[in-house]
Enzyme design. Sequence first.
Site, PDB file in Angstrom:
ATOM      1  CE  LYS A 111      -4.477  -1.363   1.683  1.00 38.15           C
ATOM      2  NZ  LYS A 111      -5.579  -1.059   2.594  1.00 38.15           N
ATOM      3  CE  LYS A 194      -5.921  -8.377  -2.195  1.00 39.41           C
ATOM      4  NZ  LYS A 194      -5.636  -7.933  -0.825  1.00 39.41           N
ATOM      5  CE  LYS A 197     -13.130  -3.266  -0.031  1.00 36.16           C
ATOM      6  NZ  LYS A 197     -13.263  -2.954   1.357  1.00 36.16           N
TER       7      LYS A 197
HETATM    8  P1  TYM Z   1     -10.753  -5.882   3.605  1.00 33.44           P
HETATM    9  O1  TYM Z   1     -11.719  -4.785   3.868  1.00 33.44           O
HETATM   10  O2  TYM Z   1      -9.679  -5.633   2.602  1.00 33.44           O
HETATM   11  O3  TYM Z   1     -11.510  -7.183   3.148  1.00 33.44           O
HETATM   12  C1  TYM Z   1     -12.600  -7.715   3.897  1.00 33.44           C
HETATM   13  C2  TYM Z   1     -12.551  -9.239   3.865  1.00 33.44           C
HETATM   14  O4  TYM Z   1     -12.572  -9.688   2.498  1.00 33.44           O
HETATM   15  C3  TYM Z   1     -11.464 -10.544   2.253  1.00 33.44           C
HETATM   16  N1  TYM Z   1     -10.996 -10.335   0.876  1.00 33.44           N
HETATM   17  C4  TYM Z   1     -10.820 -11.316  -0.018  1.00 33.44           C
HETATM   18  N2  TYM Z   1     -11.013 -12.647   0.077  1.00 33.44           N
HETATM   19  C5  TYM Z   1     -10.755 -13.383  -1.028  1.00 33.44           C
HETATM   20  N3  TYM Z   1     -10.326 -12.851  -2.212  1.00 33.44           N
HETATM   21  C6  TYM Z   1     -10.112 -11.524  -2.336  1.00 33.44           C
HETATM   22  N4  TYM Z   1      -9.708 -11.012  -3.504  1.00 33.44           N
HETATM   23  C7  TYM Z   1     -10.364 -10.690  -1.210  1.00 33.44           C
HETATM   24  N5  TYM Z   1     -10.269  -9.350  -0.983  1.00 33.44           N
HETATM   25  C8  TYM Z   1     -10.661  -9.157   0.304  1.00 33.44           C
HETATM   26  C9  TYM Z   1     -10.409 -10.133   3.272  1.00 33.44           C
HETATM   27  O5  TYM Z   1      -9.482 -11.173   3.507  1.00 33.44           O
HETATM   28  C10 TYM Z   1     -11.254  -9.802   4.473  1.00 33.44           C
HETATM   29  O6  TYM Z   1     -11.559 -10.975   5.206  1.00 33.44           O
HETATM   30  N6  TYM Z   1      -7.628  -5.640   7.519  1.00 33.44           N
HETATM   31  C11 TYM Z   1      -8.917  -6.132   7.079  1.00 33.44           C
HETATM   32  C12 TYM Z   1     -10.085  -5.586   7.863  1.00 33.44           C
HETATM   33  C13 TYM Z   1      -9.982  -5.795   9.342  1.00 33.44           C
HETATM   34  C14 TYM Z   1     -10.164  -7.022  10.034  1.00 33.44           C
HETATM   35  C15 TYM Z   1      -9.988  -6.697  11.392  1.00 33.44           C
HETATM   36  C16 TYM Z   1     -10.444  -8.324   9.613  1.00 33.44           C
HETATM   37  C17 TYM Z   1      -9.722  -4.834  10.264  1.00 33.44           C
HETATM   38  N7  TYM Z   1      -9.735  -5.393  11.493  1.00 33.44           N
HETATM   39  C18 TYM Z   1     -10.074  -7.702  12.356  1.00 33.44           C
HETATM   40  C19 TYM Z   1     -10.541  -9.304  10.599  1.00 33.44           C
HETATM   41  C20 TYM Z   1     -10.345  -8.986  11.954  1.00 33.44           C
HETATM   42  C21 TYM Z   1      -9.106  -5.713   5.634  1.00 33.44           C
HETATM   43  O7  TYM Z   1      -8.490  -4.784   5.153  1.00 33.44           O
HETATM   44  O8  TYM Z   1     -10.096  -6.390   4.973  1.00 33.44           O
END
Ligand code: TYM
Length: 332
Positions: A111, A194, A197
Site C-alpha cells: 500500500k 488479487k 477495490k
Molecule cells: P478488507 O476490507 O480488505 O476485506 C474484507 C474481507 O474480504 C477478504 N478479501 C478477499 N477474500 C478473497 N479474495 C479476495 N480477492 C479478497 N479481498 C478481500 C479479506 O481477507 C477480508 O476478510 N484488515 C482487514 C479488515 C480488518 C479485520 C480486522 C479483519 C480490520 N480489522 C479484524 C478481521 C479482523 C481488511 O483490510 O479487509
Amino acid sequence: MQRIFSGVQPTGNLHLGNYLGAIRNWVHLQNQYECIFCMVDQHAITVWQDPKELTRNTREVAAGMIAAGIDPDKNVLFNQSMVPAHAQLAWVFNCVARMGWLNRMTQFKEKAGKHKENASVGLFAYPNLMSADILIYKATHVPVGEDQKQHLELARDTAQKFNSDYGTAFFPLPEPLIFGAATRVMSLRDGAKKMSKSDESDYSRINMTDDADTIALKIRKAKTDLFPMPDTVEGLADRPEAANLLGIYAALSDRDKTAVMAQFAGRQFSEFKSELVDLAVSVLGPINAEMKRLMAEPSHIDAVLRKGAERANAIAEPILKDVYDIVGFLRP
Ligand code: TYM
C-alpha cells in the site's frame, strides 16, 4: 466460549472477493459461534477518504452484510469508531508489538509502495489496531480471506507477548478461519493479481452493486485461455485465470472444485462462462436488490449500527478495564 470477530473496510465497493472470501463464510458461521462483525472505518482513514463517501460506504457495507444474510439481531453489527475501546487497546498494542514485526507486513509495503516516507503513521500501525479489534472482545476465531493471514499471525504474536510481558494468560491466541473454494479471488483481467477495490479497471472485479447485465458482461470479458476444462486440478496449475473462474463457480455453488471440474471436464470455457453467469446472477441478484432496498432507508441502517455498537461496548468496556488494571493504569 467461542467468539468470532471479523471486519471489512468501508473503502469503496464491496466486491466478489469480499463476499466469497469472507462474508459468505460468515453467513454459515453465524449459527455456530457468537459473532461480532464490524465496518472498520478507523482502518479506512489510514489512506485518504472523502468524508461523505466514507459515511455512504459504511452504510453500504452494512447493507451488503445484511443483504447477504447476516442477521443483525442475532449477531453484533456496528462501525468501529462507535466503540472507543478499539483505539484505546490499539495504543497499548503500539507499545507491545515491535517495529521489526510491523516492518515485515507485506500489506504495508504494497500500500505504501515507493512512497513509504509519505505514508500515514496509521497505515504503518494498522495491524496493531486490527489486533485490538479482535482481542478487545477476546475473540477466539477470525474468518477472513487469505490476504489477512499475516496480520492474524501478528495478532497472535501480540497477544502472546502481552501475556508473557505481564505474566498473565489474559488474551486467547485467535485462530484464523480461512476456508472455502475462493479464499483468494483473483482479478478477472489478470490471474496473478488479487481482486481488489483499488484496481483501476472495473472489469477486474464484480461489485456487489453490479446489475445482472454488468455481471454477465464482466464474466464474458474475463480473461481465459484457449483450452477446455481439464479433468484434474493439476491441469490448471499454470492457468491462473481458468483456475480462478473455477474457484468462483465452486464457492458460489458451495461445492468443491473437483466436483465442478468433473461436471465441466472437456467443455469449452465459453460454455462454462455462460453457466457461471447464470449462477452468479442467481446468487448475487437478490443480494443486490436487497442492498438497494436497504440503502433507500439509511436511518434504519444507522439504527442497526447504533444498537450493535451498544452491544459491542458492553462486551469491550470490561475487557479494557481489565487490561488497564493489568498494565497498571489508575482508573476513575
Ligand atoms: P478488507 O476490507 O480488505 O476485506 C474484507 C474481507 O474480504 C477478504 N478479501 C478477499 N477474500 C478473497 N479474495 C479476495 N480477492 C479478497 N479481498 C478481500 C479479506 O481477507 C477480508 O476478510 N484488515 C482487514 C479488515 C480488518 C479485520 C480486522 C479483519 C480490520 N480489522 C479484524 C478481521 C479482523 C481488511 O483490510 O479487509
